[in-house]
Scaffold this active site. Structure first.
Site, PDB file in Angstrom:
ATOM      1  N   GLU A  69       0.820  -1.206   0.000  1.00  0.00           N
ATOM      2  CA  GLU A  69       0.000   0.000   0.000  1.00  0.00           C
ATOM      3  C   GLU A  69       0.863   1.269   0.000  1.00  0.00           C
ATOM      4  OE1 GLU A  69      -3.062  -0.283  -0.525  1.00  0.00           O
ATOM      5  OE2 GLU A  69      -3.726   1.786  -0.218  1.00  0.00           O
ATOM      6  N   ASP A  70       1.959   1.238   0.725  1.00  0.00           N
ATOM      7  CA  ASP A  70       2.690   2.486   0.983  1.00  0.00           C
ATOM      8  C   ASP A  70       4.070   2.574   0.340  1.00  0.00           C
ATOM      9  OD1 ASP A  70       0.554   3.188   2.533  1.00  0.00           O
ATOM     10  OD2 ASP A  70       1.477   2.621   4.429  1.00  0.00           O
TER      11      ASP A  70
END
Ligand code: MN
Length: 493
Positions: A82-83
């Site tokens: 996600e990051d």
């Protein structure tokens, strides 16, 4: 001035894991740490901490919950897709399919946003579980959430409140249902000051002095009991004080006219022994030292609570006349109470459940049955994947309401489930903001939007080829029959 680079050391965590589970694959965990550390690079959390602190705290909690090495590795990697620039495919290449599967589940759950709507909260909980697909995914989400709640102060007020309410409404009840009492209590206590700030302040003011006094009493009693246990050959017995979780204390006070004097288990004494025989021995010793309060002995070992909880509870007078609750249980009962479903994870021999456990997790029965019959490692890994609602999916309306549908249901089924008229007049749909054909198979977590044409007279008979709900099918058939009625020759010959 730039802060000095912080040196992050994984070794203390590895030592801790090795202490809990000597068979843990520390190399795997170390590799997961290094992968996540490199991927998150210089990222910082809102608190200003290096980002890697967060996945490490998650992994640390997973170790406390006695989760296996794959779960801990996945915990370290949980925010990578996600990051960071690293993808799920990169994770699969490096760590294999199973860890990828767990991390993917966490990423999906991260996108599930709680939209407060009482009527649908229960379905949202079900959706959460249906989407997780592996119990370990849920446990990692719990640990992720616990650390996020611990560091909530760094976020803006509005976000604090949203995350805290979601934790109370969704996470805590799921933890409860999985029998994870400690996790449930922890999540509630961390969310409590953000959800009910005034009540929290009131509670702290009211109970703090009493709590401290009670802790002193309990410590004194433990010292005396320790000596007696040793004398009677119960050297292995683990005695400790245990303060009641604040939120559950608050709820109890609401039931007792807010009278703290009526709550005897503000701080209880816990005695954890090896077997059931020792439980009754310990009870005898306790009553020799401290006079029991009449009618307060509860034997939940002989008759467990409906949720499967087992322990002996007795309420006694301390030598100075204070009233204190004592809870006596075996190690297995203790682990079951604290870790619930997770208690069965680490040690394979424990991965079969007793009759009582079965009742407790009857909604997980199916999963556990498969687990019991797993013959190979692969069977076992497959069995960790949950299919608690095997033939159901849960999708969102654009308002955030959660709609339950059968597996492979389509936008047409969705439309009819909302309203007959919406079904009759539907001409198109969007799934997750993308135009989707009306025969698209929906999946848990999808957000579905329906387009209508108010001039449309009724459903398209072709829909009968793909609709899954009987209500949609019946409605379409009725419409088709009605329309065909005049042209159908009478069957009388
Ligand atoms: Mn996270």
């Amino acid at each position: 001035m730039t802060p000095p680079p912080v040196k992050i050391d994984i070794q203390p965590l590895l030592n801790k894991i090795a202490g809990i589970n000597p068979k843990a694959n520390l190399d795997l965990i170390k590799r997961a740490f290094e992968f996540a550390y490199a991927a998150h690079g210089n990222q910082l959390r809102k608190s200003g901490d290096p980002y890697i602190i967060h996945p490490m705290a998650t992994a640390d909690l997973l170790a406390d919950l006695h989760m296996d090495d794959e779960a801990i590795a996945a915990g370290l990697l949980h925010d990578v897709p996600e990051d960071t620039k690293k993808t799920l495919e990169d994770i699969e290449k490096e760590f294999g399919h199973d860890i990828r599967f767990i991390v993917e589940g966490i990423t999906k759950l991260g996108k599930l946003k709680y939209r407060g709507n009482d009527q649908y909260v229960e379905n949202l909980r079900k959706m959460f579980i249906a989407m997780a697909q592996d119990i370990r995914t849920i446990v990692i989400k719990f640990c992720d959430r616990i650390h996020n709640l611990r560091t909530l102060a760094a976020l803006p007020a509005e976000k604090q409140k949203r995350i805290a309410v979601e934790s109370m409404e969704i996470y805590a009840p799921i933890a409860n249902r999985l029998g994870m009492g400690e996790v449930k209590g922890l999540i509630e206590d961390l969310a409590f000051p953000y959800v009910f700030p005034d009540e929290y302040k009131w509670l702290i003011r009211k109970v703090k002095p009493r709590l401290e006094e009670k802790k002193r009493v309990v410590d004194e009693m433990i010292t005396i009991m320790r000596v007696e246990m040793d004398k009677h050959g119960l050297k292995q017995a683990d005695l400790h004080g245990r303060a009641k979780h604040l939120f559950s204390l608050y709820q109890k006070l609401l039931r007792h006219n807010r009278d703290v004097g009526k709550v005897y288990d503000l701080v209880a004494i816990r005695i954890v022994v090896e077997n059931v025989g020792e439980c009754y021995e310990a009870l005898g010793i306790v009553h020799e030292i401290c006079h029991p309060l009449k009618g307060r002995i509860k034997d939940y070992i002989a008759s467990p609570k409906p949720n499967g909880y087992q322990s002996i509870h007795t309420t006694v007078f301390s030598p100075k006349g204070e009233i204190v609750e004592v809870q006596i249980r075996t190690k297995d009962m203790h682990e079951e109470d604290e870790y619930g479903i997770a208690a069965h994870w680490l040690y394979k021999e424990k991965r079969t459940l007793s009759e009582i456990d079965r009742q407790k997790y009857n909604w997980l029965q199916q999963l556990l049955d498969i687990q019991k019959h797993a013959e190979t490692e692969q069977d076992y890994l497959d069995s960790l994947k949950i299919d608690i609602f095997p033939n159901q999916i849960f999708v969102f309306t654009p308002n955030g309401d959660v709609i339950e549908l059968p597996e492979d249901a389509t936008p047409v089924d969705f439309a009819y489930r909302i309203h007959t008229d919406l079904g009759d007049k539907c001409v198109g749909s969007k799934v997750n903001d993308q135009i989707a054909s009306l025969n698209t198979k929906l999946r848990s977590g999808d957000m579905v939007e329906i387009f209508t044409d108010k001039n449309r007279k009724g459903p398209n008979p072709d829909w009968l080829e793909f609709v899954k709900t009987s209500s949609a099918r019946e409605r379409i058939k009725t419409y088709v029959n009605k329309r065909q009625l005049p042209s159908t020759p009478p069957l009388i010959g």
